[in-house]
Design a protein around this motif. Structure first.
Motif, PDB file in Angstrom:
ATOM      1  N   ASN A   1     -52.554 -21.258 -19.279  1.00  0.00           N
ATOM      2  CA  ASN A   1     -54.133 -20.817 -19.339  1.00  0.00           C
ATOM      3  C   ASN A   1     -54.601 -20.623 -18.344  1.00  0.00           C
ATOM      4  O   ASN A   1     -55.523 -19.956 -17.838  1.00  0.00           O
ATOM      5  CB  ASN A   1     -54.633 -21.483 -20.507  1.00  0.00           C
ATOM      6  CG  ASN A   1     -54.207 -20.912 -22.078  1.00  0.00           C
ATOM      7  OD1 ASN A   1     -54.021 -19.905 -22.256  1.00  0.00           O
ATOM      8  ND2 ASN A   1     -54.114 -21.942 -22.666  1.00  0.00           N
ATOM      9  N   LEU A   2     -54.458 -21.780 -17.414  1.00  0.00           N
ATOM     10  CA  LEU A   2     -55.293 -22.027 -16.444  1.00  0.00           C
ATOM     11  C   LEU A   2     -54.839 -20.845 -14.947  1.00  0.00           C
ATOM     12  O   LEU A   2     -55.479 -20.330 -14.557  1.00  0.00           O
ATOM     13  CB  LEU A   2     -55.099 -23.418 -15.171  1.00  0.00           C
ATOM     14  CG  LEU A   2     -55.902 -24.773 -15.957  1.00  0.00           C
ATOM     15  CD1 LEU A   2     -55.690 -25.639 -15.181  1.00  0.00           C
ATOM     16  CD2 LEU A   2     -57.401 -23.983 -16.368  1.00  0.00           C
TER      17      LEU A   2
ATOM     18  N   ALA B   1     -57.910 -23.242 -22.125  1.00  0.00           N
ATOM     19  CA  ALA B   1     -57.314 -24.494 -21.443  1.00  0.00           C
ATOM     20  C   ALA B   1     -58.073 -25.721 -21.630  1.00  0.00           C
ATOM     21  O   ALA B   1     -57.659 -26.891 -21.914  1.00  0.00           O
ATOM     22  CB  ALA B   1     -57.208 -24.183 -19.798  1.00  0.00           C
ATOM     23  N   ARG B   2     -59.312 -25.583 -21.904  1.00  0.00           N
ATOM     24  CA  ARG B   2     -60.361 -26.736 -22.024  1.00  0.00           C
ATOM     25  C   ARG B   2     -59.928 -27.016 -23.566  1.00  0.00           C
ATOM     26  O   ARG B   2     -59.886 -28.294 -23.981  1.00  0.00           O
ATOM     27  CB  ARG B   2     -61.711 -26.290 -22.154  1.00  0.00           C
ATOM     28  CG  ARG B   2     -62.713 -27.268 -22.133  1.00  0.00           C
ATOM     29  CD  ARG B   2     -64.376 -26.873 -21.693  1.00  0.00           C
ATOM     30  NE  ARG B   2     -64.361 -26.698 -20.248  1.00  0.00           N
ATOM     31  CZ  ARG B   2     -64.582 -25.674 -19.876  1.00  0.00           C
ATOM     32  NH1 ARG B   2     -64.645 -24.672 -20.288  1.00  0.00           N
ATOM     33  NH2 ARG B   2     -64.907 -25.852 -18.222  1.00  0.00           N
TER      34      ARG B   2
ATOM     35  N   GLU C   1     -57.272 -30.533 -12.215  1.00  0.00           N
ATOM     36  CA  GLU C   1     -56.990 -29.071 -12.223  1.00  0.00           C
ATOM     37  C   GLU C   1     -57.867 -28.191 -12.764  1.00  0.00           C
ATOM     38  O   GLU C   1     -57.965 -27.064 -12.252  1.00  0.00           O
ATOM     39  CB  GLU C   1     -55.576 -28.958 -12.772  1.00  0.00           C
ATOM     40  CG  GLU C   1     -54.463 -30.030 -12.154  1.00  0.00           C
ATOM     41  CD  GLU C   1     -53.043 -29.732 -12.896  1.00  0.00           C
ATOM     42  OE1 GLU C   1     -53.033 -29.021 -13.733  1.00  0.00           O
ATOM     43  OE2 GLU C   1     -52.171 -30.358 -12.510  1.00  0.00           O
ATOM     44  N   LEU C   2     -58.356 -28.605 -14.070  1.00  0.00           N
ATOM     45  CA  LEU C   2     -59.334 -27.704 -14.692  1.00  0.00           C
ATOM     46  C   LEU C   2     -60.704 -27.639 -13.747  1.00  0.00           C
ATOM     47  O   LEU C   2     -61.086 -26.399 -13.774  1.00  0.00           O
ATOM     48  CB  LEU C   2     -59.741 -28.265 -16.127  1.00  0.00           C
ATOM     49  CG  LEU C   2     -60.694 -27.426 -16.945  1.00  0.00           C
ATOM     50  CD1 LEU C   2     -60.418 -26.274 -17.384  1.00  0.00           C
ATOM     51  CD2 LEU C   2     -61.124 -28.340 -18.162  1.00  0.00           C
ATOM     52  N   GLN C   3     -60.949 -28.591 -13.319  1.00  0.00           N
ATOM     53  CA  GLN C   3     -62.277 -28.638 -12.418  1.00  0.00           C
ATOM     54  C   GLN C   3     -61.929 -27.558 -11.210  1.00  0.00           C
ATOM     55  O   GLN C   3     -62.700 -26.893 -10.918  1.00  0.00           O
ATOM     56  CB  GLN C   3     -62.614 -30.140 -11.901  1.00  0.00           C
ATOM     57  CG  GLN C   3     -63.878 -29.966 -11.019  1.00  0.00           C
ATOM     58  CD  GLN C   3     -64.272 -31.068 -10.517  1.00  0.00           C
ATOM     59  OE1 GLN C   3     -63.608 -32.141 -10.915  1.00  0.00           O
ATOM     60  NE2 GLN C   3     -65.011 -31.637  -9.668  1.00  0.00           N
ATOM     61  N   ARG C   4     -61.021 -27.866 -10.570  1.00  0.00           N
ATOM     62  CA  ARG C   4     -60.460 -26.693  -9.343  1.00  0.00           C
ATOM     63  C   ARG C   4     -60.390 -25.302  -9.768  1.00  0.00           C
ATOM     64  O   ARG C   4     -61.029 -24.631  -9.055  1.00  0.00           O
ATOM     65  CB  ARG C   4     -59.165 -27.135  -8.799  1.00  0.00           C
ATOM     66  CG  ARG C   4     -59.286 -28.506  -7.989  1.00  0.00           C
ATOM     67  CD  ARG C   4     -60.044 -28.698  -6.768  1.00  0.00           C
ATOM     68  NE  ARG C   4     -59.555 -27.261  -6.022  1.00  0.00           N
ATOM     69  CZ  ARG C   4     -58.630 -27.911  -5.062  1.00  0.00           C
ATOM     70  NH1 ARG C   4     -58.147 -29.026  -4.932  1.00  0.00           N
ATOM     71  NH2 ARG C   4     -58.030 -26.548  -4.311  1.00  0.00           N
ATOM     72  N   CYS C   5     -59.899 -25.089 -10.823  1.00  0.00           N
ATOM     73  CA  CYS C   5     -59.900 -23.698 -11.451  1.00  0.00           C
ATOM     74  C   CYS C   5     -61.191 -23.052 -11.878  1.00  0.00           C
ATOM     75  O   CYS C   5     -61.623 -22.237 -11.448  1.00  0.00           O
ATOM     76  CB  CYS C   5     -58.979 -23.752 -12.827  1.00  0.00           C
ATOM     77  SG  CYS C   5     -58.919 -21.827 -13.276  1.00  0.00           S
TER      78      CYS C   5
ATOM     79  N   LEU D   1     -62.952 -20.053 -10.014  1.00  0.00           N
ATOM     80  CA  LEU D   1     -63.479 -18.867 -10.782  1.00  0.00           C
ATOM     81  C   LEU D   1     -64.951 -18.570 -10.441  1.00  0.00           C
ATOM     82  O   LEU D   1     -65.145 -17.429 -10.340  1.00  0.00           O
ATOM     83  CB  LEU D   1     -63.196 -19.048 -12.171  1.00  0.00           C
ATOM     84  CG  LEU D   1     -61.693 -18.784 -12.918  1.00  0.00           C
ATOM     85  CD1 LEU D   1     -61.576 -19.280 -14.302  1.00  0.00           C
ATOM     86  CD2 LEU D   1     -61.545 -17.399 -12.853  1.00  0.00           C
ATOM     87  N   ASP D   2     -65.709 -19.589 -10.379  1.00  0.00           N
ATOM     88  CA  ASP D   2     -67.039 -19.433 -10.244  1.00  0.00           C
ATOM     89  C   ASP D   2     -67.341 -18.822  -8.782  1.00  0.00           C
ATOM     90  O   ASP D   2     -68.187 -18.042  -8.612  1.00  0.00           O
ATOM     91  CB  ASP D   2     -67.759 -20.956 -10.072  1.00  0.00           C
ATOM     92  CG  ASP D   2     -68.065 -21.466 -11.615  1.00  0.00           C
ATOM     93  OD1 ASP D   2     -67.918 -20.582 -12.299  1.00  0.00           O
ATOM     94  OD2 ASP D   2     -68.282 -22.521 -12.055  1.00  0.00           O
ATOM     95  N   GLN D   3     -66.415 -19.222  -7.890  1.00  0.00           N
ATOM     96  CA  GLN D   3     -66.427 -18.759  -6.554  1.00  0.00           C
ATOM     97  C   GLN D   3     -66.149 -17.328  -6.507  1.00  0.00           C
ATOM     98  O   GLN D   3     -67.146 -16.358  -5.937  1.00  0.00           O
ATOM     99  CB  GLN D   3     -65.458 -19.464  -5.523  1.00  0.00           C
ATOM    100  CG  GLN D   3     -65.885 -19.206  -4.074  1.00  0.00           C
ATOM    101  CD  GLN D   3     -64.965 -20.210  -3.084  1.00  0.00           C
ATOM    102  OE1 GLN D   3     -64.292 -21.106  -3.640  1.00  0.00           O
ATOM    103  NE2 GLN D   3     -65.000 -19.731  -1.909  1.00  0.00           N
TER     104      GLN D   3
END
Length: 679
Positions: A366-367, A375-376, A398-402, A406-408
């Motif tokens: 999902n990520l 994913a969450r 990994e979730l935080q990095r993704c 995505l925000d960027q």
């Protein structure tokens, strides 16, 4: 190698001192052992003779193993493991202090060494191997207080109060003094002590045979300082209250745990005093006990049979590396590693572990697709039941990095779209879809922006193609202008229209206002048809291009009244670049203003009357270096008095009744190395 045999033990070598044994020294040890075995092989004792014969048969294997470097390393490693395992039972003849330090009972180390029969290991080696403390634990009281306590026990009393009360209650002594209680302090005890000591000097030995014993006790107590006497009073009371617990400990045969110790303590006792007393008592009586909160039972590894420290934290055997205990991922129950199902909640260690693995695969899939919500949800399910199977911290990272990635992408695409740079927005959306293919289908708002940007770009593309085919200059210009109106950053339109930049702005100025903002004014160009005005801001001089997002874009109407920058921070230098923009092309040259610094004064000032003047309070701006206040009489503004504020946001000012005062507030800011003020 058979379990009972270890080459380091056979040769009498300390495996923890591997660096001290080189090949030459080992060769000498082996030869010396061989000579000894040869003599013992003719011994009349059958056991000695049989053992020596076996050693002679093993001599070649021992030499090969101990003289080859890699094999020798493994033998020393095996020796350390075997030696530590043989010494572990010694921990049952120790006390573990509340802070985790371990003290072995006197002679316990030598007794254990005699049992294991390992030549070359001395009592000095054992503390380092088992992390034991050398010597004995420090007593909970000083030697002077301890000696005084012994004198109290000599008169068959438990506390100084009991010793003195036995004298006060004796009718032959006729001591005129109130009896003491457990709550009597140092001063009361000293007063009673003086009365009793004076009276004992006038009593005949025939009337009071214990006279000398009591006099020695009182002399010892009188020699104590106030702090020592207070320590003795607390210690003796606690020791008296612990006597039932001590009797119970004397009757125990098994190793005593902290839970059992806590169960023996009276509810009213001070554990900070009681635990050190019991620690000292157990060591003195050689009672094996664990006073630490950490479990210290001994367990045997089911794989290598080594004796190990147990407890909830003993999950893996340090000798063979195999798991000896397991924690249920669902209910966290510690249990035997061979269990197939959790003894508490029924968690299936095989099937549910496979489910956890599938959840982790789903999470990462999902990520990769950019489906953060799914994913969450996977991560929440893993945390709920499988946090011991999978490193949750890694998945959270990994979730935080993704999410940040995505925000960027999303921020870049959205910002370009809202500024009318549809070509840049389209590229950002395409990059986002390429890396995270499921983001746009699952986000209607972003997908709508992408489709709109794509439509605008297509319209601009049609105009550019038509412009490229015509030879009429005016028609060509009109078509490229039309393309820029659809998509201002279309590459072909921008390239052509750069030869037709708009006129720049003039008469630019930026002024800091009293409210802490910066007002920007300029004169628009004469030809202002289709022109907007871009403002770029920075703490350094900006160098914008057509691809740079402006700090603010204002219309001709706003340009006539000026633009007020309300987002500045007080005391910060700002530079502004101003230019016109038409068809996505910026004017040249651009106008630079700055540096400009805004200063915000104090807010929410209040002056509340007091009996002696005023209580002044105010709200200090966040970046203010300091705040100064001065005061003057109305009509005498030239003679001001400073009021000390310091780092506070309030102060008291003492004033005369009937006068009218004026207060000035000065807010200072540190700009570079210069202090500037706003009054």
């Amino acid at each position: 190698m058979p379990l009972e045999e270890c080459y380091c033990q056979i040769l009498g070598i300390n495996p923890y001192k591997e660096n001290e044994y080189d090949e030459r020294k080992l060769d000498g040890i082996i030869k010396k052992a061989s000579d000894r075995w040869a003599k013992e092989s003719t011994n009349i004792d059958d056991n000695v003779r049989l053992t020596a014969s076996k050693r002679i048969e093993m001599q070649s294997d021992i030499a090969d193993a101990m003289l080859e470097p890699e094999s020798r390393r493994k033998e020393f490693e095996e020796g350390r493991r075997r030696l530590k395992s043989k010494l572990m039972p010694l921990l049952k003849k120790c006390i573990i202090m509340e802070d985790g330090r371990i003290y072995a009972f006197p002679k316990a180390v030598n007794d254990q060494l005699a049992k294991i029969g390992w030549d070359g290991i001395t009592s000095e080696d054992v503390p380092e191997i088992l992390d034991l403390q050398e010597g004995r634990p420090e007593p909970p009281i000083s030697s002077n207080v301890s000696s005084s306590f012994n004198y109290i026990q000599n008169v068959k009393a438990s506390t100084p109060a009991e010793a003195l009360n036995s004298l006060i209650a004796n009718p032959k002594l006729k001591i005129q003094c109130h009896r003491l209680t457990d709550t009597s302090g140092v001063s009361s005890v000293k007063g009673a002590m003086a009365e009793c000591y004076t009276r004992l000097g006038f009593v005949k030995l025939t009337d009071f045979p214990e006279q000398n014993t009591y006099i020695e006790c009182l002399r010892k107590l009188k020699a104590l300082s106030d702090d020592e006497l207070e320590s003795l009073i607390k210690y003796s009371r606690c020791y008296r209250d612990l006597m039932p617990a001590m009797d119970a400990l004397m009757g125990e045969c098994a190793y005593i745990t902290r839970d059992q110790i806590d169960g023996l303590l009276p509810s009213t006792i001070d554990p900070d005093m009681a635990i050190p007393i019991l620690e000292s008592f157990c060591y003195k009586k050689s009672i094996g006990a664990n006073f630490s909160k950490k479990e210290s039972s001994l367990v045997r590894c089911p794989f290598c049979l080594s004796l190990l420290k147990g407890g909830d934290d003993a999950m893996v055997c340090p000798n063979c590396g195999m798991a000896i205990r397991a924690k249920c991922p669902r209910c966290k129950k510690i249990q035997d590693c061979t269990n197939k199902v959790c003894i508490s909640c029924g968690f299936d260690f095989v099937k549910d572990t496979e489910r956890a693995r599938r959840l982790a695969v789903s999470f990462r899939t999902n990520l990769k697709k950019g489906n953060v919500r799914a994913a969450r949800a996977d991560l929440a399910a893993i945390k709920d039941s499988y946090s011991e199977n999978i490193k949750v911290e890694t998945l959270e990272y990994e979730l935080q990095r993704c999410s940040e990635d995505l925000d960027q992408y999303s921020t870049a695409a959205t910002k370009a779209y809202k500024n009318g740079r549809y070509y840049a927005a389209l590229r950002a959306f395409n990059d986002l879809s390429k890396k995270y293919p499921e983001v746009l289908p699952n986000n209607p708002e972003l997908d709508t922006m992408r489709r709109s940007a794509e439509d605008c770009f297509e319209l601009a593309q049609e105009s550019c193609l038509a412009a490229n085919k015509t030879t009429d200059k005016k028609e060509k210009l009109d078509l490229y202008i039309k393309a820029a109106e659809h998509c201002m950053d279309h590459p072909a339109a921008r390239l052509f229209l750069r030869d037709y930049p708009p006129q720049g702005v003039t008469d630019c100025e930026a002024v800091a206002t009293k409210t802490g903002t910066i007002m920007i004014k300029f004169t628009p160009p004469a030809d202002s048809k289709g022109v907007s005005y871009c403002i770029y801001r920075g703490t350094e001089i900006p160098a914008p291009t057509e691809d740079t997002d402006p700090f603010e874009v204002i219309s001709k109407h706003k340009a006539e009244t000026g633009y007020e920058d309300k987002t500045v921070e007080s005391g910060v230098k700002y530079h502004y670049i101003l230019c016109s923009r038409r068809w996505g092309v910026l004017s040249r040259p651009m106008q630079h203003i700055g540096p400009v610094v805004a200063f915000e004064n104090v807010k929410k000032v209040s002056l509340d009357s007091t009996e002696e003047g005023f209580h002044i309070s105010f709200e200090r701006p966040p970046r203010a270096y300091a705040v100064r206040i001065s005061r003057c009489l109305k009509g005498d503004e030239e003679n001001c008095t400073d009021i000390d504020v310091g780092d506070k946001n309030e102060c008291d000012d003492f004033c005369l009744v009937g006068n009218v005062y004026i207060y000035y507030f000065w807010t200072e800011y540190k700009v570079g190395n210069v202090i500037e003020s706003s009054a």
